[in-house]
Design a protein around this motif. Sequence first.
Motif, mmCIF file in Angstrom:
data_model
loop_
_atom_site.group_PDB
_atom_site.id
_atom_site.type_symbol
_atom_site.label_atom_id
_atom_site.label_comp_id
_atom_site.label_asym_id
_atom_site.label_seq_id
_atom_site.Cartn_x
_atom_site.Cartn_y
_atom_site.Cartn_z
ATOM 1 N N GLU A 1 1.207 -0.957 -0.158
ATOM 2 C CA GLU A 1 -0.145 0.236 -0.198
ATOM 3 C C GLU A 1 1.090 1.125 0.113
ATOM 4 O O GLU A 1 0.709 1.997 -0.830
ATOM 5 N N GLN A 2 1.980 0.919 0.467
ATOM 6 C CA GLN A 2 3.327 2.216 0.710
ATOM 7 C C GLN A 2 3.278 2.530 -0.231
ATOM 8 O O GLN A 2 3.866 3.822 -0.864
ATOM 9 N N ALA A 3 3.965 1.470 -1.279
ATOM 10 C CA ALA A 3 4.574 1.816 -2.164
ATOM 11 C C ALA A 3 4.065 2.755 -3.515
ATOM 12 O O ALA A 3 4.048 3.021 -4.312
ATOM 13 N N GLY A 4 2.544 1.673 -3.378
ATOM 14 C CA GLY A 4 1.337 2.638 -4.340
ATOM 15 C C GLY A 4 0.961 3.550 -4.376
ATOM 16 O O GLY A 4 0.989 4.564 -5.268
ATOM 17 N N LYS A 5 0.768 4.151 -2.995
ATOM 18 C CA LYS A 5 1.259 5.615 -2.687
ATOM 19 C C LYS A 5 2.129 6.872 -3.096
ATOM 20 O O LYS A 5 1.926 7.373 -3.667
ATOM 21 N N ILE A 6 2.863 6.321 -3.160
ATOM 22 C CA ILE A 6 4.460 6.818 -3.309
ATOM 23 C C ILE A 6 4.875 6.589 -4.908
ATOM 24 O O ILE A 6 4.448 8.268 -5.495
#
Length: 461
Positions: free
Chosen positions: A241-246
């Motif tokens: 999820e964090q990678a997608g937001k980045i």
Amino acid sequence: MSHYGVIAGIHKESLAEELGLEIGDRILSVNGQELMDIIDLSFAFAEEEIELLIEKANGEQELIEFDKEYDEELGVEFESAVFDNIRRCGNKCWFCFVDQIAPNMRDSLSIKDDDYRMSFLYGNFVTLTNIREMDLKRIKQLHLSPLFISVHTTNGQLRARMLNNKRAANIIEQLEYLVKNDIQIHTQIVLCPGINDGEILDQTIHDLINMGENVLSLAIVPVGLTKYRESCYSLTGFSMEQAGKIIEQVEKWQLIARKKFGKNFVYLGDEFYFLANQDIPDADYYDDFPQLENGIGLTRDFIEEWNACQDKDCNAYEEPIYLDIVCGKSAEKILSILLRELEIKNLFIRVIPIENKFFGENITVTGLLTGQDIIQQLKFLSGKRDGIIIPGVSLRKGENIFLDDYHISDIEKELGAKVQIAHDAVDLNRLLKMWNNVKEENETEDMNYTWQGNCAYTKNN
């Protein structure tokens, strides 16, 4: 303190050979000027009348006077590109990968360089924390451009904490000095969750974009975490999820940059797309691949190279050939898709994603595979095996040795199969189509440093 360059190789039919220079000779000065590095040598050697002071292996000094053409090269290779010792890193970065290597490994793997000259010559990233006023003046005077700079954040106080060096807080002033004096720079960020991401990342991108066109690019890579972090700052990796937001956050800045510069300017490391389970962007995303040597766009570049190879004819094998192709876990999906479309009669391919037990399961990139992990995980696989293809990125530059000191020959001995190295998609394509015709032995190149005229530099690796 005297400085000298030690000759490690001499080109055939070169000026150096004509002058009788020998391997092991030390170059002390040119026209009375002492030399700090091959940059000094380049400018000093631009004269047509030369007085070359050398010291032989027995300690005797010799002054050689000769005339040369302006652009005539000396034709030598050096043991080191700098003659006054490479400057070491004085930081203690929270995310430093060198501090996370396994214990009892060779000392050279623990050496951290932070030398602006190596940045100019070979694209090494530096933090500028050990740079002096005289160095900045030299960069300006000699126009040592471009440089490759690890920024991490433009928030000076945060950067000083992340690098454990109060000098790190001066990054904005240093960048502005370079840009003002027409020094082009490529920048990078090692992104750490909860530290220099979010609003801090927005501010950093904003600051770099608005420094003008001399800031050529910004690469963002996720922090790499091994299992050897007992004494390191507490960090975590990025979730899906964090990678997608980045990715979403950076895409907004890319729209701004493309309107301003006609290019994306900021680029994400491939690992973010693997982590987010998203497709690798098309080639247009990377513009002219300004940070390919930093691993930015490496997967897309491999795919493009591979596709360009596939219009070439290939012959079927008369007898069955069984090949294992080794890769990191993050590269398995893409590599398997590409190879699935390759149809060569009697060629049977098996892609083997290696779990990184040496550094830890969080490390999934191919470049950090070790010989012992490859041996252990291939040893117990059933089925036929005529050969093994190893990715060149897993080996130390200029050597057929993995980071854990295992040699290619160790794999051949343990697994009883021929091993070949694929440095890129072209190599891999050639090996798969011509396995029976490739050399039996992999040749190791020397890691020497070459000076060339007109301020051009190469590293033989």
